[in-house]
Design an enzyme around this catalytic site. Sequence first.
Site, PDB file in Angstrom:
ATOM      1  N   CYS A   1      -4.742   7.835   9.039  1.00  0.00           N
ATOM      2  CA  CYS A   1      -4.526   8.129   7.619  1.00  0.00           C
ATOM      3  C   CYS A   1      -5.552   9.102   7.056  1.00  0.00           C
ATOM      4  O   CYS A   1      -5.257   9.832   6.100  1.00  0.00           O
ATOM      5  CB  CYS A   1      -4.579   6.847   6.792  1.00  0.00           C
TER       6      CYS A   1
ATOM      7  N   GLU B   1       0.838  -1.201   0.000  1.00  0.00           N
ATOM      8  CA  GLU B   1       0.000   0.000   0.000  1.00  0.00           C
ATOM      9  C   GLU B   1       0.874   1.254   0.000  1.00  0.00           C
ATOM     10  O   GLU B   1       1.056   1.897  -1.020  1.00  0.00           O
ATOM     11  CB  GLU B   1      -0.938  -0.003   1.219  1.00  0.00           C
TER      12      GLU B   1
ATOM     13  N   ASP C   1       2.901   5.069  10.705  1.00  0.00           N
ATOM     14  CA  ASP C   1       1.759   5.286  11.599  1.00  0.00           C
ATOM     15  C   ASP C   1       0.934   4.026  11.839  1.00  0.00           C
ATOM     16  O   ASP C   1      -0.026   4.066  12.612  1.00  0.00           O
ATOM     17  CB  ASP C   1       0.883   6.462  11.158  1.00  0.00           C
TER      18      ASP C   1
END
Length: 368
Positions: A357, A214, A220
């Site tokens: 995100c 991805e 994070d």
Amino acid sequence: MGMIRNSLPGEDGFRMPGEFEPQDRIWMIWPERPDNWRKHALPAQKAYVDVAKAIAAFEPVCMLASVDQMRKAENAFDDVPGVEVLEMASDDAWIRDTGPSFLVNDRGELRACDWRFNAYGGDVDGLYKPWDQDDALAGKICDMLGIDRYRSDFILEGGSFHTDGEGTILTTEMCLLSQGRNPGLTKEQIGQRLCDYLGAKKVIWLPDGIDPEETNGHVDDVACFIRPGEVACIREENPASPFFGASEKAFQILEQSQDARGRRLKVHPVCCPRYPVRYPADYAVESTGLAIPRIPGELCAASYLNFLIVNGGVIVPQYDDPNDEIALRQIAAMFPDRKTVGVRTREIVYGGGNIHCITQQQPRINRM
């Protein structure tokens, strides 16, 4: 409108605050892209609404929506005080990565980093096309706010780093050294640019993220600062888990690390879901040839660490997994002065990200 600064934030006395510092608002983008979100993004929109409502209990939310989606987004928040819907075009809904990384100085001024964006790898291994609206997004937000910005000379996304606001950056080699971003720069040069733009002095490099397909491994999902001198890190105890290796390496490095002020880091473990999240058998998105396919049965990067710290609260992903409650208790123990709120986010994970995100905090400034 603000102006584009030709200097560097660190030289000008600006820094990016830690996420745990006081905030003015949270920015989000309404999802709609049919080749990334199933069922014309309706399930994802519900999840975004749930996240925005959870945040709005603590601080204001600005939700950006395209002109075609404005009415739908406004209707979704008719009864939600604290959520404002504004019109702005984008290519997808990942404002952590496409929005501005806000900066402050000691005189109460607000500016921002405007990173160059190429959809997580451009023509090498990017996730979608086009990405020009996303690359322009941070500048448009800064102009809307009337603040100056620093347009970077290299590719970066906001989810690829964390800062403690006191000179230390966390990131991963897997992401920042990937060939689709800045292949002409060395690790040392990239680290220096992070420090120059974020007003920092030290970068702690973790080897891997957990989503190589991805974002090439954004940090994070793996680790973050919860306050100066303290970090949270995923801790997978099952050697058969696909996240075990990245978890172990990150945890060991952080336990041996010092921050920019010489403090030995205190590391708090956060469990992973007991059962890996995968695309369901009936999962399908529209095929346009402009985005990577979402294939039933493939692994998703589901991490409890992809939470958002807000004023007085922490908004935490939940997956209908036996470890949901364990993760909430672990995170609540790290933040005794904040309320921990869980939100079901499987539909967001299916699109390639999670709560952190899809959000971007704007820090509160202390005006002189």
